[in-house]
Every structure is written in C-alpha cells, then in structure tokens.
Design a protein around this motif. Structure first.
Motif, short mmCIF file in Angstrom:
data_model
loop_
_atom_site.label_atom_id
_atom_site.label_comp_id
_atom_site.label_asym_id
_atom_site.label_seq_id
_atom_site.Cartn_x
_atom_site.Cartn_y
_atom_site.Cartn_z
N ASP A 12 0.83 -1.21 0.00
CA ASP A 12 0.00 0.00 0.00
C ASP A 12 0.86 1.25 0.00
O ASP A 12 0.47 2.26 -0.59
CB ASP A 12 -0.95 0.00 1.20
CG ASP A 12 -1.92 1.16 1.16
OD1 ASP A 12 -2.72 1.23 0.20
OD2 ASP A 12 -1.87 2.00 2.07
N GLU A 18 -3.30 -0.07 -6.45
CA GLU A 18 -3.30 -1.51 -6.73
C GLU A 18 -3.85 -2.30 -5.55
O GLU A 18 -4.62 -3.23 -5.71
CB GLU A 18 -1.89 -1.99 -7.05
CG GLU A 18 -1.33 -1.46 -8.34
CD GLU A 18 -2.08 -1.98 -9.56
OE1 GLU A 18 -2.49 -3.16 -9.57
OE2 GLU A 18 -2.26 -1.21 -10.49
N VAL A 19 -3.48 -1.90 -4.36
CA VAL A 19 -3.90 -2.62 -3.15
C VAL A 19 -5.37 -2.30 -2.84
O VAL A 19 -6.12 -3.19 -2.47
CB VAL A 19 -3.01 -2.25 -1.95
CG1 VAL A 19 -3.52 -2.85 -0.66
CG2 VAL A 19 -1.58 -2.69 -2.22
N ARG A 20 -5.77 -1.08 -3.03
CA ARG A 20 -7.10 -0.67 -2.61
C ARG A 20 -8.21 -1.02 -3.60
O ARG A 20 -9.36 -1.11 -3.21
CB ARG A 20 -7.11 0.83 -2.33
CG ARG A 20 -6.19 1.18 -1.18
CD ARG A 20 -6.09 2.66 -0.97
NE ARG A 20 -5.03 2.94 0.01
CZ ARG A 20 -4.77 4.13 0.47
NH1 ARG A 20 -5.46 5.17 0.06
NH2 ARG A 20 -3.79 4.30 1.34
N TRP A 21 -7.87 -1.23 -4.86
CA TRP A 21 -8.91 -1.44 -5.87
C TRP A 21 -8.91 -2.81 -6.51
O TRP A 21 -9.91 -3.21 -7.11
CB TRP A 21 -8.84 -0.36 -6.94
CG TRP A 21 -9.14 0.97 -6.35
CD1 TRP A 21 -8.25 1.97 -6.12
CD2 TRP A 21 -10.39 1.44 -5.82
NE1 TRP A 21 -8.88 3.04 -5.50
CE2 TRP A 21 -10.20 2.73 -5.32
CE3 TRP A 21 -11.66 0.87 -5.75
CZ2 TRP A 21 -11.22 3.46 -4.73
CZ3 TRP A 21 -12.69 1.61 -5.18
CH2 TRP A 21 -12.46 2.89 -4.68
N ARG A 22 -7.83 -3.56 -6.44
CA ARG A 22 -7.81 -4.91 -7.04
C ARG A 22 -8.68 -5.84 -6.21
O ARG A 22 -8.54 -5.92 -4.99
CB ARG A 22 -6.39 -5.47 -7.08
CG ARG A 22 -5.47 -4.74 -7.99
CD ARG A 22 -5.37 -5.45 -9.28
NE ARG A 22 -4.45 -4.73 -10.15
CZ ARG A 22 -4.45 -4.91 -11.43
NH1 ARG A 22 -5.24 -5.79 -11.98
NH2 ARG A 22 -3.62 -4.22 -12.17
N PRO A 23 -9.60 -6.57 -6.85
CA PRO A 23 -10.49 -7.47 -6.10
C PRO A 23 -9.75 -8.49 -5.25
O PRO A 23 -10.14 -8.75 -4.10
CB PRO A 23 -11.32 -8.14 -7.19
CG PRO A 23 -11.33 -7.16 -8.32
CD PRO A 23 -9.96 -6.50 -8.27
N LEU A 24 -8.69 -9.08 -5.77
CA LEU A 24 -7.96 -10.08 -4.99
C LEU A 24 -7.31 -9.44 -3.76
O LEU A 24 -7.33 -10.02 -2.67
CB LEU A 24 -6.90 -10.77 -5.85
CG LEU A 24 -6.12 -11.88 -5.15
CD1 LEU A 24 -7.05 -12.95 -4.60
CD2 LEU A 24 -5.12 -12.49 -6.10
N ALA A 25 -6.75 -8.26 -3.92
CA ALA A 25 -6.14 -7.58 -2.78
C ALA A 25 -7.19 -7.25 -1.73
O ALA A 25 -6.94 -7.40 -0.53
CB ALA A 25 -5.43 -6.30 -3.24
N ARG A 26 -8.36 -6.84 -2.16
CA ARG A 26 -9.44 -6.54 -1.21
C ARG A 26 -9.87 -7.80 -0.45
O ARG A 26 -10.17 -7.74 0.73
CB ARG A 26 -10.62 -5.89 -1.93
CG ARG A 26 -10.28 -4.50 -2.46
CD ARG A 26 -11.36 -3.93 -3.34
NE ARG A 26 -12.64 -3.80 -2.67
CZ ARG A 26 -13.04 -2.71 -2.01
NH1 ARG A 26 -12.25 -1.65 -1.96
NH2 ARG A 26 -14.21 -2.67 -1.43
#
Length: 53
Positions: A12, A18-26
C-alpha cells in the motif's frame, strides 16, 4: 497472517491504488482483517477501502 499483513501494508505504501482497488487484494485485506486482533495497518486499510463499518 503477520507476513500477509506486512506485505499488504508495504504494498500500500508503494502502490496504494493496486492494493485498494484490485479485487484479490481486497479479499486478502478482508481475510487478514478478520484475524483477532487485526493488525493495525490492515485495520486501517480495511477502513479505507470500505470493508468495515
């Protein structure tokens, strides 16, 4: 879980979108945030992305 928490917080700081919006990261944020007690950085991320109330 601590390794995943640290990786999320570090990622982050480098690429927040990338961290806040990628479904896998979420999904990973949600899974790690469910750990008791949730690491502070991950709890903050979960709040930022709207995964907590």
């Amino acid at each position: 879980m601590r390794g995943a928490a640290r990786a999320l917080v570090d990622a982050d700081s480098v690429a927040p979108a990338e961290v806040r919006w990628r479904p896998l990261a979420r999904t990973v944020i949600a899974d790690v945030a469910r750990a008791q007690p949730a690491p502070a950085g991950v709890a903050r991320l979960a709040t930022l992305v709207g995964l907590t109330r």
